[in-house]
Design an enzyme around this catalytic site. Structure first.
Site, short mmCIF file in Angstrom:
data_model
loop_
_atom_site.label_atom_id
_atom_site.label_comp_id
_atom_site.label_asym_id
_atom_site.label_seq_id
_atom_site.Cartn_x
_atom_site.Cartn_y
_atom_site.Cartn_z
CE LYS A 1 75.40 24.40 -62.20
NZ LYS A 1 75.25 23.02 -61.83
CE LYS B 1 77.33 25.72 -50.95
NZ LYS B 1 78.77 25.94 -50.92
CE LYS C 1 75.11 36.03 -60.37
NZ LYS C 1 76.46 36.25 -59.94
#
Ligand code: TRP
Length: 329
Positions: free
Chosen positions: A197, A111, A194
């Site tokens: 979103k 992050k 995979k």
């Protein structure tokens, strides 16, 4: 019977990868265990401090889970932000969480790289809030994907440390819930990796038929097999994986044979796959639309869920305060 708890991200619609990857099993799991499903809306503030339409997204996600078969009469379904007991336990756990260990988690380091201008303390203590979510109900099992394993490891660490620090065995150490059958990894339509979103390669449960047709017809394939029983390329293997979970066994077999004898036309296969996805989605999509239009029902689910969850959380907080030594003067 285990106490199972699952946290649901409040950003983003559900796609068929979510469904076959986990949700399908949640629905089975709720009958056999004491289950808590909650929407992690506080967590979303660590990455989206001013989320647009927070309320609308939470509502959509809740409607989608209910449409997939999560039963609020059986499981306890609630919003994280409805329980003040969670931030209270989070505060107490923060006192036994060390900055060094939090800084070393891979998700924090990721992050920091992704949002260097917003390295907020919530990001650092994300695993502490997640631990509070889990141990507030003394959950023993948490269905998590690979990416959440370290967070679960941290939860065990905090539970263990609490027990050692306050000379108790109050908190159980939660472990990952293992489904009986191996989880299917649903690939994306772009030929690699995979479905997700953020990858932008997903088919959502709420997608309209024409959107599904367009996405599937655009899916990556290859130039076609040139010799019998040729090994499949990654993108073609992915199309077959999707077909295997969505379509009838006969359909899957039919196209496998066509592939193996080199008579396959990917256009035909995709057309069939698109229709099968549309048929699969249709009843769920209808339910989502129906539930989304029923504010009274959604409100009732959230309210009753919060009440049930609060009862369990309140008990833990009272016990914890006593264990630590807070008493009324
Ligand atoms: N971190 C989880 C995710 O990104 C969401 C989550 C928050 C969660 N609290 C949790 C998952 C507690 C399981 C248990 O998907």
């Amino acid at each position: 019977m285990e106490t199972v708890l699952s946290g649901i991200r409040s950003t983003g619609n559900l796609h068929i990868g979510n469904y076959f990857g986990a949700l399908k099993n949640f629905v089975k799991m709720q009958d056999e265990n004491r289950c808590f499903f909650f929407i992690a809306d506080y967590h979303s503030l660590t990455t989206h401090p001013t989320p647009d339409d927070l309320h609308g997204k939470v509502k959509q996600v809740l409607a989608e889970y209910l449409a997939c078969g999560i039963d609020p009469e059986v499981a306890t379904v609630y919003l994280q932000s409805d329980l003040t007991e969670i931030p209270e336990l989070y505060l107490l756990l923060n006192m036994i969480a060390y900055i060094g260990e939090l800084e070393r988690t891979t998700s924090f380091k990721d992050k920091v790289r992704m949002q260097p201008d917003n390295v907020n303390a919530g990001l650092l203590t994300y695993p502490v809030l997640m631990a509070a979510d889990i141990i507030i109900h003394k959950a023993t099992k948490v269905p998590v994907g690979k990416d959440q394993e370290q967070n679960l490891e941290m939860t065990r660490k905090f539970a263990r440390r609490f027990n050692t620090m306050y000379k108790t065995n109050y908190f159980p150490e939660p472990t990952a819930y293992n489904f009986d059958e191996a989880l299917v990894k649903i690939p994306g339509l772009d030929g690699t990796g995979k479905m997700g979103k953020s990858e932008g390669n997903a088919i959502y449960l709420v997608d309209e038929p024409k959107v599904i047709r367009k996405k599937v017809m655009k899916a990556v394939s290859d130039i076609g097999p040139t010799q019998e029983n040729q090994e499949m390329s990654e993108p073609v293997k992915n199309l077959f994986t999707l077909m295997n979970v969505i379509s009838e066994a006969d359909t899957f077999k039919f196209f496998i044979e066509k592939y193996n004898n080199c008579t396959i036309r990917y256009g035909d296969m995709k057309k069939q796959l698109a229709e099968d996805i549309i048929n699969f989605n249709a009843p769920i999509r209808e339910r989502i639309i129906e539930i989304m239009a029923d504010d009274a029902y959604l409100g009732k689910v959230a309210k009753e869920g919060a009440e049930k969850a609060r009862e369990s959380a309140r008990k833990t907080i009272n016990d914890v305060r006593e264990i630590i030594g807070f008493k009324q003067l």
